[in-house]
Write an enzyme that holds these catalytic residues in place. Structure first.
Site, mmCIF file in Angstrom:
data_model
loop_
_atom_site.group_PDB
_atom_site.id
_atom_site.type_symbol
_atom_site.label_atom_id
_atom_site.label_comp_id
_atom_site.label_asym_id
_atom_site.label_seq_id
_atom_site.Cartn_x
_atom_site.Cartn_y
_atom_site.Cartn_z
ATOM 1 N N ASP A 33 0.871 -1.176 0.000
ATOM 2 C CA ASP A 33 0.000 0.000 0.000
ATOM 3 C C ASP A 33 0.909 1.227 0.000
ATOM 4 O O ASP A 33 2.125 1.105 0.140
ATOM 5 C CB ASP A 33 -0.893 -0.011 1.255
ATOM 6 C CG ASP A 33 -2.176 0.790 1.081
ATOM 7 O OD1 ASP A 33 -3.252 0.179 1.022
ATOM 8 O OD2 ASP A 33 -2.106 2.034 0.994
ATOM 9 N N ASN A 86 -5.790 -5.344 -5.726
ATOM 10 C CA ASN A 86 -6.955 -4.770 -5.057
ATOM 11 C C ASN A 86 -6.932 -3.248 -4.944
ATOM 12 O O ASN A 86 -7.980 -2.624 -4.782
ATOM 13 C CB ASN A 86 -7.057 -5.386 -3.649
ATOM 14 C CG ASN A 86 -8.024 -4.659 -2.755
ATOM 15 O OD1 ASN A 86 -9.242 -4.784 -2.893
ATOM 16 N ND2 ASN A 86 -7.492 -3.871 -1.829
ATOM 17 N N TYR A 152 -14.640 5.592 -12.854
ATOM 18 C CA TYR A 152 -14.636 4.357 -12.071
ATOM 19 C C TYR A 152 -15.251 3.210 -12.870
ATOM 20 O O TYR A 152 -14.694 2.104 -12.929
ATOM 21 C CB TYR A 152 -15.416 4.578 -10.781
ATOM 22 C CG TYR A 152 -15.360 3.424 -9.807
ATOM 23 C CD1 TYR A 152 -14.298 3.297 -8.917
ATOM 24 C CD2 TYR A 152 -16.364 2.462 -9.767
ATOM 25 C CE1 TYR A 152 -14.236 2.252 -8.019
ATOM 26 C CE2 TYR A 152 -16.311 1.409 -8.875
ATOM 27 C CZ TYR A 152 -15.248 1.305 -7.995
ATOM 28 O OH TYR A 152 -15.188 0.263 -7.116
ATOM 29 N N LYS A 156 -13.310 -0.206 -14.096
ATOM 30 C CA LYS A 156 -13.725 -1.522 -13.608
ATOM 31 C C LYS A 156 -14.187 -2.431 -14.741
ATOM 32 O O LYS A 156 -14.004 -3.658 -14.676
ATOM 33 C CB LYS A 156 -14.811 -1.366 -12.538
ATOM 34 C CG LYS A 156 -14.326 -0.681 -11.266
ATOM 35 C CD LYS A 156 -13.132 -1.400 -10.636
ATOM 36 C CE LYS A 156 -12.720 -0.794 -9.312
ATOM 37 N NZ LYS A 156 -11.570 -1.500 -8.699
ATOM 38 N N ILE A 185 -19.852 -2.790 0.176
ATOM 39 C CA ILE A 185 -19.306 -3.560 1.288
ATOM 40 C C ILE A 185 -19.057 -2.636 2.476
ATOM 41 O O ILE A 185 -18.650 -1.481 2.305
ATOM 42 C CB ILE A 185 -17.983 -4.250 0.884
ATOM 43 C CG1 ILE A 185 -18.146 -5.018 -0.447
ATOM 44 C CG2 ILE A 185 -17.510 -5.185 1.995
ATOM 45 C CD1 ILE A 185 -19.157 -6.144 -0.421
ATOM 46 N N THR A 187 -17.104 -1.006 4.513
ATOM 47 C CA THR A 187 -15.721 -0.573 4.672
ATOM 48 C C THR A 187 -15.730 0.914 5.021
ATOM 49 O O THR A 187 -16.779 1.567 4.952
ATOM 50 C CB THR A 187 -14.910 -0.779 3.374
ATOM 51 O OG1 THR A 187 -15.415 0.112 2.366
ATOM 52 C CG2 THR A 187 -15.002 -2.223 2.890
#
Length: 245
Positions: A33, A86, A152, A156, A185, A187
Site C-alpha cells: 500500500d 486490489n 470508475y 472496472k 461492502i 468498509t
C-alpha cells in the site's frame, strides 16, 4: 515450500480482510500500500495470529514500483504464487461531460493501469515459480453503469476485459487469472453516507444488507486456491443480488 501472495491496497478495508485471510491459510503475505502505518498494523495482526507477513510500499499507478514490488517479494520469500490486485480509488462524482480531467486520470491510473502493471510484473514471476493465481479487483460496476461515475465504471469494466484476455493467454501455462466484482461492502468508504443514503443503498440489494469484507475475502481466497483449479478468465460478482435486477 510455503506459498507467497501479494495483496495491494492492503492497509484497510477489503485489502486488509483479504490479507488476513491468506495469512490465516498459511501464506507468506506481502502487504502492499502507499500507507505505511496502517499497513504495518496489518502485518502485525497477521503475525499475532500466527502468520507470516511483510510490508512493501508501492504506488501501483507506477509500473516501475509494481516491478520493484514483485522483485522485492521474490527476494524476501523466494517465489511468488498468488497476487490480488486490489488497490483502487472511488473518484469524484460528476456527469460524464463535466468529469474533471485530473481526477479521471488518477482513477484510470490506479484502478485500470495499476491492475495491468501488477499483472505484467506478477506473471513472469509466476511462470518462473511454475504457475500461480491472480485475482483482480473489479466491481459490480464492471458489468453495469452508474450515473456520475464514468471514470470508475470505465476502469472496472476494463479490469474485466483484462482478466478475460490474460486468463485466456496464460491458462495453459499454469496461471489462472480471475476477477471479483463486489457490491457495496461495509468498509470505511461507506462512512461518508448519511442514514438516508445508507437505507436507500441497502434497499437496492435484494439480500437486504451491505456485504462484509470477510465475505469478499472468502471468494478471493477460493479463486486463488487449488479448489478453483478449473476457474480462469472469469468474473465473479458478489453484490447481494444488486446486478440481478
Amino acid at each position: 515450500m510455503k506459498k507467497t501472495v501479494i495483496v495491494t491496497g492492503a492497509a484497510s478495508g477489503l485489502g486488509k480482510a483479504i490479507a488476513m485471510r491468506f495469512g490465516k491459510e498459511g501464506y507468506n503475505v506481502v502487504v502492499s500500500d502507499i500507507d505505511k502505518d496502517d499497513s504495518e498494523e496489518v502485518v502485525k495482526a497477521i503475525k499475532e495470529a500466527g502468520g507470516s507477513s511483510h510490508f512493501i510500499k508501492a504506488d501501483v499507478s507506477k509500473k516501475s514500483e509494481c516491478e520493484t514490488l514483485v522483485a522485492k517479494t521474490v527476494e524476501k520469500f523466494g517465489a511468488l504464487h498468488a497476487a490480488v490486485n486490489n488497490a483502487g480509488v472511488s473518484g469524484e462524482m460528476a456527469l460524464t461531460a463535466d468529469y474533471p480531467q485530473e481526477n479521471y486520470e488518477k482513477v484510470i491510473a490506479i484502478n485500470q493501469n495499476g491492475v495491468l502493471y501488477g499483472c505484467q510484473a506478477q506473471i513472469p514471476a509466476m511462470l518462473e515459480a511454475g504457475g500461480g493465481a491472480i485475482v483482480n479487483m473489479s466491481s459490480m460496476l464492471g458489468s453495469v453503469g452508474s450515473a456520475q461515475s464514468v471514470a470508475y465504471v470505465m476502469a472496472k469494466h476494463a479490469v474485466v476485459g483484462l482478466t478475460k484476455t490474460a486468463g485466456i493467454e496464460y491458462a495453459k501455462k499454469g496461471i489462472r487469472i480471475n476477477a471479483v466484482g463486489p457490491g457495496y461492502i461495509e468498509t470505511p468508504l461507506l462512512e461518508v453516507l448519511d442514514e438516508e443514503q445508507r437505507e436507500q443503498l441497502v434497499e437496492a440489494h435484494p439480500i437486504g444488507r451491505f456485504g462484509k469484507p470477510d465475505e469478499v475475502a472468502n471468494l478471493v481466497y477460493w479463486l486463488a486456491s487449488d479448489e478453483a483449479s478449473f476457474v480462469s478468465g472469469s468474473y465473479h460478482v458478489i453484490d447481494g443480488g444488486y446486478t440481478a435486477k
